[in-house]
Design a protein around this motif. Structure first.
Motif, PDB file in Angstrom:
ATOM      1  N   THR A 146      -0.731  11.131   1.195  1.00 51.50           N
ATOM      2  CA  THR A 146      -1.973  11.885   0.985  1.00 51.50           C
ATOM      3  C   THR A 146      -3.022  11.093   0.232  1.00 51.50           C
ATOM      4  O   THR A 146      -4.184  11.505   0.165  1.00 51.50           O
ATOM      5  CB  THR A 146      -1.683  13.205   0.243  1.00 51.50           C
ATOM      6  OG1 THR A 146      -0.986  12.920  -0.982  1.00 51.50           O
ATOM      7  CG2 THR A 146      -0.821  14.125   1.092  1.00 51.50           C
ATOM      8  N   ALA A 147      -2.637   9.958  -0.336  1.00 49.42           N
ATOM      9  CA  ALA A 147      -3.635   9.098  -0.976  1.00 49.42           C
ATOM     10  C   ALA A 147      -4.664   8.619   0.038  1.00 49.42           C
ATOM     11  O   ALA A 147      -5.825   8.393  -0.286  1.00 49.42           O
ATOM     12  CB  ALA A 147      -2.944   7.903  -1.640  1.00 49.42           C
ATOM     13  N   CYS A 148      -4.237   8.452   1.296  1.00 49.58           N
ATOM     14  CA  CYS A 148      -5.155   8.052   2.375  1.00 49.58           C
ATOM     15  C   CYS A 148      -5.481   9.223   3.303  1.00 49.58           C
ATOM     16  O   CYS A 148      -6.626   9.393   3.722  1.00 49.58           O
ATOM     17  CB  CYS A 148      -4.546   6.923   3.195  1.00 49.58           C
ATOM     18  SG  CYS A 148      -4.344   5.358   2.311  1.00 49.58           S
TER      19      CYS A 148
ATOM     20  N   THR B   3       2.796  11.997  -1.924  1.00 54.49           N
ATOM     21  CA  THR B   3       1.577  11.564  -2.609  1.00 54.49           C
ATOM     22  C   THR B   3       1.115  10.201  -2.106  1.00 54.49           C
ATOM     23  O   THR B   3      -0.083   9.891  -2.155  1.00 54.49           O
ATOM     24  CB  THR B   3       1.789  11.495  -4.134  1.00 54.49           C
ATOM     25  OG1 THR B   3       2.837  10.555  -4.435  1.00 54.49           O
ATOM     26  CG2 THR B   3       2.147  12.856  -4.697  1.00 54.49           C
ATOM     27  N   VAL B   4       2.060   9.376  -1.635  1.00 55.87           N
ATOM     28  CA  VAL B   4       1.692   8.076  -1.072  1.00 55.87           C
ATOM     29  C   VAL B   4       0.872   8.283   0.196  1.00 55.87           C
ATOM     30  O   VAL B   4      -0.161   7.638   0.405  1.00 55.87           O
ATOM     31  CB  VAL B   4       2.951   7.240  -0.774  1.00 55.87           C
ATOM     32  CG1 VAL B   4       2.565   5.913  -0.111  1.00 55.87           C
ATOM     33  CG2 VAL B   4       3.759   6.990  -2.044  1.00 55.87           C
TER      34      VAL B   4
ATOM     35  N   ASN C  88      -6.268  12.434   3.415  1.00 57.56           N
ATOM     36  CA  ASN C  88      -6.758  13.540   2.583  1.00 57.56           C
ATOM     37  C   ASN C  88      -8.010  14.183   3.165  1.00 57.56           C
ATOM     38  O   ASN C  88      -8.888  14.628   2.428  1.00 57.56           O
ATOM     39  CB  ASN C  88      -7.025  13.058   1.161  1.00 57.56           C
ATOM     40  CG  ASN C  88      -7.975  11.866   1.111  1.00 57.56           C
ATOM     41  OD1 ASN C  88      -8.520  11.463   2.142  1.00 57.56           O
ATOM     42  ND2 ASN C  88      -8.179  11.308  -0.064  1.00 57.56           N
TER      43      ASN C  88
ATOM     44  N   SER D  31       0.837  -1.203   0.000  1.00 53.89           N
ATOM     45  CA  SER D  31       0.000   0.000   0.000  1.00 53.89           C
ATOM     46  C   SER D  31       0.872   1.254   0.000  1.00 53.89           C
ATOM     47  O   SER D  31       0.535   2.264  -0.626  1.00 53.89           O
ATOM     48  CB  SER D  31      -0.905   0.014   1.238  1.00 53.89           C
ATOM     49  OG  SER D  31      -1.818  -1.043   1.236  1.00 53.89           O
ATOM     50  N   CYS D  32       1.987   1.179   0.699  1.00 56.61           N
ATOM     51  CA  CYS D  32       2.889   2.331   0.806  1.00 56.61           C
ATOM     52  C   CYS D  32       4.155   2.168  -0.035  1.00 56.61           C
ATOM     53  O   CYS D  32       4.665   3.144  -0.586  1.00 56.61           O
ATOM     54  CB  CYS D  32       3.292   2.560   2.265  1.00 56.61           C
ATOM     55  SG  CYS D  32       1.908   2.890   3.389  1.00 56.61           S
TER      56      CYS D  32
END
Length: 292
Positions: free
Chosen positions: A104-106, A101-102, A108, A70-71
């Motif tokens: 902030t994908a979650c 960006t990895v 946010n 996931s990361c």
């Protein structure tokens, strides 16, 4: 045509390899089980299971989804052929912006909605510069540890908080995030409130007004007279009274402002506030001079 993972060019730049792997989107069927075959001997890696990111029973945790990938991105041929994975920190092949960006994908939510215009983002600060993931409790989220983390970069501010007059940051009663949103805001200096004064009024409501007789620089900006991070002068003043007052009132005709005799406010530590005690504003009908 994009080549398959079997023909991934390992001589290419790591960023290009990672981008190719993401475009392929081929994730491991074993997930964390495959990763731990090699990495379980690393204490820092295993510490992920002590924190919120390693809780497989939590739908909000990456461990409940693609797990390590996931990361760190698709595993691809990392095992055996040593294809690069996403790394974090100063040694990462990715820029701070790409690393972020990895996260902030979650992460946010509304508290981070202004991240891309924040001071930290503008200075290419990576999330991992402040946060730790492979740990039971991220220090930046612990009130008693927060200022210490911030001090790692904000050395001048940290020094100011140890001056004679300062907010109670050193003893943990206040923390930086009481006034600032490190993930960005619509205000200068990433303040949580609309401006400096509104930030100060959160605690100093008695200074808010409105007043019948207002002191213009007070209404304009508390920082005209005070240094919020700390000062060698009492009450966080930028300089001593009466010299602070004279920065605006230098031309005032006032007998006691002339140095030399015992009646002067510049003698024996006296100052303007001896008479003008309501310097933040007055509601007294006779308070035009902010004396009552």
């Amino acid at each position: 045509m994009m080549s398959g993972l079997m023909t991934c060019n390992l001589s290419a730049e790591p960023v290009d390899v990672l981008m190719e792997k993401f475009e392929q989107g081929t994730y491991s069927k074993k997930g964390a089980d495959g990763c731990l075959m090699c990495h379980k001997r690393t204490e820092k890696v295993m510490a992920i299971f002590d924190g919120v990111h390693g809780q497989a029973n939590s739908a909000a945790s990456p461990m409940a989804g693609l797990q390590c990938e996931s990361c760190h991105g698709p595993q691809g041929k990392h095992k055996g052929k040593n294809e690069p994975m996403i790394g974090f920190g100063d040694d990462s092949a990715l820029t701070a912006e790409m690393q972020n960006t990895v996260c902030t994908a979650c992460h946010n939510d509304t508290a981070r909605s202004a991240w891309h215009t924040s001071t930290h983002a503008d200075q290419d600060v990576a999330c991992v510069s402040c946060h730790q993931v492979h740990i039971a409790k991220d220090p930046i989220t612990v009130k008693s540890k927060e200022a210490e983390v911030c001090a790692g970069c904000h050395t001048k501010v940290n020094a100011d908080t140890h001056k004679r007059s300062s907010h109670p940051i050193e003893n943990g009663s206040m923390v930086c995030s009481d006034c600032h949103n490190p993930h960005g805001s619509m205000s200068d200096s990433d303040l949580k409130a609309f401006n400096v004064n509104q930030t100060c009024f959160e605690c100093h409501a008695e200074k808010r007004g409105p007043f019948l007789w207002e002191h213009a620089p007070v209404m304009e900006n508390c920082a005209n007279c005070h240094d919020a991070h700390g000062s060698v002068n009492k009450n966080l003043l930028n300089s001593r009274v009466p010299m602070l007052c004279k920065q605006c009132h230098a031309g005032d005709i006032h007998a006691s402002t002339l140095p030399g005799d015992n009646q002067s406010i510049q003698t024996a530590g006296q100052g303007c506030l001896n008479c003008h005690s309501q310097i933040h504003g007055s509601n007294n009908t006779s308070g035009k001079a902010l004396q009552f």
